[in-house]
Design a protein around this motif. Structure first.
Motif, PDB file in Angstrom:
ATOM      1  N   ILE A   1       0.847  -1.208   0.000  1.00  0.00           N
ATOM      2  CA  ILE A   1       0.000   0.000   0.000  1.00  0.00           C
ATOM      3  C   ILE A   1       0.874   1.246   0.000  1.00  0.00           C
ATOM      4  CG2 ILE A   1      -1.602   1.359   1.415  1.00  0.00           C
ATOM      5  CD1 ILE A   1      -2.835  -1.385   2.280  1.00  0.00           C
ATOM      6  N   VAL A   2       1.875   1.265   0.865  1.00  0.00           N
ATOM      7  CA  VAL A   2       2.771   2.419   0.963  1.00  0.00           C
ATOM      8  C   VAL A   2       3.566   2.590  -0.327  1.00  0.00           C
ATOM      9  CG1 VAL A   2       4.787   3.347   2.187  1.00  0.00           C
ATOM     10  CG2 VAL A   2       2.882   2.351   3.480  1.00  0.00           C
ATOM     11  N   THR A   3       4.016   1.486  -0.907  1.00  0.00           N
ATOM     12  CA  THR A   3       4.791   1.543  -2.151  1.00  0.00           C
ATOM     13  C   THR A   3       3.963   2.113  -3.298  1.00  0.00           C
ATOM     14  OG1 THR A   3       6.157  -0.333  -1.472  1.00  0.00           O
ATOM     15  CG2 THR A   3       6.090   0.167  -3.824  1.00  0.00           C
ATOM     16  N   ILE A   4       2.733   1.677  -3.416  1.00  0.00           N
ATOM     17  CA  ILE A   4       1.863   2.160  -4.502  1.00  0.00           C
ATOM     18  C   ILE A   4       1.464   3.606  -4.254  1.00  0.00           C
ATOM     19  CG2 ILE A   4      -0.378   1.870  -5.649  1.00  0.00           C
ATOM     20  CD1 ILE A   4      -0.082  -1.156  -5.058  1.00  0.00           C
ATOM     21  N   GLY A   5       1.174   3.929  -3.012  1.00  0.00           N
ATOM     22  CA  GLY A   5       0.784   5.300  -2.675  1.00  0.00           C
ATOM     23  C   GLY A   5      -0.686   5.567  -2.965  1.00  0.00           C
ATOM     24  N   THR A   6      -1.010   6.831  -3.191  1.00  0.00           N
ATOM     25  CA  THR A   6      -2.422   7.216  -3.329  1.00  0.00           C
ATOM     26  C   THR A   6      -3.160   6.601  -4.513  1.00  0.00           C
ATOM     27  OG1 THR A   6      -1.763   9.295  -4.365  1.00  0.00           O
ATOM     28  CG2 THR A   6      -2.238   9.352  -2.007  1.00  0.00           C
TER      29      THR A   6
END
Length: 109
Positions: A64-69
């Motif tokens: 989730i953090v890697t992909i971002g918004t």
């Protein structure tokens, strides 16, 4: 009660930011367009709920953090491509929608 890890907190923040941006975009559309997108809006909300519920999983949180918004739209598009629109998403569903391997594979006898 468990304490959220920094990674989990960051994933929760990404999901909240992504959903707030998505929601604001929808609110700026004409009512007829919002009505036509009701199914998408509902599924995206379910994806947020499920992803937040399973963000304790480090692989999920990291992805989730890697992909971002863009994470919500990526998950929605993956579900749409596979025609997997559900009311309840499991942890394995969330993992699959994020492009991660499922944790429990069914054995075929």
């Amino acid at each position: 009660m468990t304490i959220a890890t920094p990674l989990e907190q960051q994933a929760q923040e990404v999901l909240t930011t992504a959903y707030n941006r998505y929601r604001q975009t929808q609110l700026n559309l004409p009512v007829t367009v919002v009505f036509d997108r009701a199914d998408e809006i509902y599924v995206v909300k379910q994806l947020v709920t499920a992803a937040k519920a399973y963000a304790f999983d480090e692989l999920i949180a990291d992805r989730i953090v890697t992909i971002g918004t863009p994470v919500l739209m990526q998950m929605y598009q993956q579900a749409q491509r596979a025609s997997v629109m559900k009311l309840n998403f499991t942890g394995n569903d969330v993992r699959w929608l994020l492009g991660l391997p499922r944790t429990h594979q069914r054995r075929r006898h």
